[in-house]
Design a protein around this motif. Structure first.
Motif, short mmCIF file in Angstrom:
data_model
loop_
_atom_site.label_atom_id
_atom_site.label_comp_id
_atom_site.label_asym_id
_atom_site.label_seq_id
_atom_site.Cartn_x
_atom_site.Cartn_y
_atom_site.Cartn_z
N ALA A 102 -58.01 33.40 27.63
CA ALA A 102 -58.92 32.22 27.89
C ALA A 102 -60.23 32.61 27.65
O ALA A 102 -60.76 33.64 27.62
CB ALA A 102 -58.43 31.86 29.26
N GLY A 103 -61.10 31.27 27.50
CA GLY A 103 -62.50 31.32 27.09
C GLY A 103 -63.15 30.02 27.37
O GLY A 103 -62.42 29.06 27.83
N CYS A 104 -64.40 29.93 27.24
CA CYS A 104 -65.06 28.99 27.27
C CYS A 104 -66.16 28.60 26.22
O CYS A 104 -66.39 29.63 25.78
CB CYS A 104 -65.92 28.89 28.72
SG CYS A 104 -64.85 28.94 30.26
N VAL B 113 -55.49 31.23 22.85
CA VAL B 113 -56.68 31.29 23.78
C VAL B 113 -56.98 29.79 24.26
O VAL B 113 -57.14 28.90 23.61
CB VAL B 113 -57.94 31.89 23.07
CG1 VAL B 113 -59.11 31.89 23.92
CG2 VAL B 113 -57.82 32.96 22.13
N THR B 114 -56.71 29.91 25.62
CA THR B 114 -57.11 28.37 26.27
C THR B 114 -58.51 28.27 26.83
O THR B 114 -58.97 29.27 27.18
CB THR B 114 -56.11 28.38 27.49
OG1 THR B 114 -54.72 28.71 27.42
CG2 THR B 114 -56.33 26.97 28.21
N TYR B 115 -59.01 27.41 26.07
CA TYR B 115 -60.51 27.12 26.36
C TYR B 115 -61.03 26.03 27.34
O TYR B 115 -59.92 24.77 27.19
CB TYR B 115 -61.26 26.93 25.05
CG TYR B 115 -61.47 27.88 24.21
CD1 TYR B 115 -62.54 28.90 24.40
CD2 TYR B 115 -60.58 28.48 23.24
CE1 TYR B 115 -62.64 29.99 23.56
CE2 TYR B 115 -60.78 29.58 22.32
CZ TYR B 115 -61.91 30.45 22.58
OH TYR B 115 -61.87 31.44 22.08
N TRP B 116 -62.07 25.97 27.84
CA TRP B 116 -62.66 25.17 28.72
C TRP B 116 -64.07 24.76 28.20
O TRP B 116 -64.74 25.83 27.96
CB TRP B 116 -62.28 25.16 30.05
CG TRP B 116 -61.32 25.10 30.82
CD1 TRP B 116 -60.93 23.87 31.51
CD2 TRP B 116 -60.34 25.96 30.81
NE1 TRP B 116 -59.59 24.08 31.84
CE2 TRP B 116 -59.26 25.38 31.56
CE3 TRP B 116 -59.95 27.33 30.35
CZ2 TRP B 116 -57.81 25.93 31.82
CZ3 TRP B 116 -58.60 27.83 30.57
CH2 TRP B 116 -57.85 27.13 31.45
N SER B 117 -64.43 23.35 28.30
CA SER B 117 -66.01 23.36 28.46
C SER B 117 -66.36 24.08 30.01
O SER B 117 -65.83 23.85 30.73
CB SER B 117 -66.21 21.94 28.51
OG SER B 117 -67.65 21.67 29.02
#
Length: 141
Positions: free
Chosen positions: A10-12, A90-94
């Motif tokens: 995961a990341g941003c 990879v799950t991403y967020w703002s």
């Protein structure tokens, strides 16, 4: 042959309000990290630890790689690709940066804050540019 279970990470796309209105009128700046092992510029991300949720992982990785605390915003597209011959998701967020201090490590030795157009040019991987584009099209800053 059974398909390999993907490596989960995961990341941003980490952003902050540009100091003084920003360069070239850009209202925000994007955080890019340099990884000396790969000599690339990327977005903060990393593998999930046992019993860790993707959200927890994303916040932890931002803290570890940039020194910033952050508040997660909208979910961004999930990146799927092969890493060392193994599928990776990879799950991403703002995420909005809320302060902190960067300390170089062997994993991440540099941090840059750039206006979105400059960040897009500096990113090494096309998939990271797509995530930046998703942030810009879905989030109001």
């Amino acid at each position: 042959m059974t398909p390999q279970e993907p490596v989960r990470a995961a990341g941003c796309v980490l952003w902050r309000r540009a100091p003084g209105g920003g360069e070239g009128g850009a209202a925000i700046e994007i955080a890019l990290v340099h990884r000396p092992k790969y000599d690339d510029w990327s977005l903060p991300k990393g593998k999930l630890k046992r019993n860790e949720t993707p959200r927890e992982c994303a916040v932890r990785e931002v803290r570890e790689e940039t020194g910033q605390s952050c508040v997660l915003g909208p979910r961004l597209p999930t990146a799927r690709y092969l890493a060392n011959g193994r599928p990776k998701e990879v799950t991403y967020w703002s995420a909005e940066a809320r302060g902190g201090a960067f300390t170089p490590t062997t994993e991440v030795d540099r941090l840059l804050w750039l206006p979105p157009a400059a960040a897009r040019t500096r990113l090494t991987q096309p998939r990271d540019r797509e995530l930046l584009d998703a942030l810009m099209s879905t989030t109001r800053h």
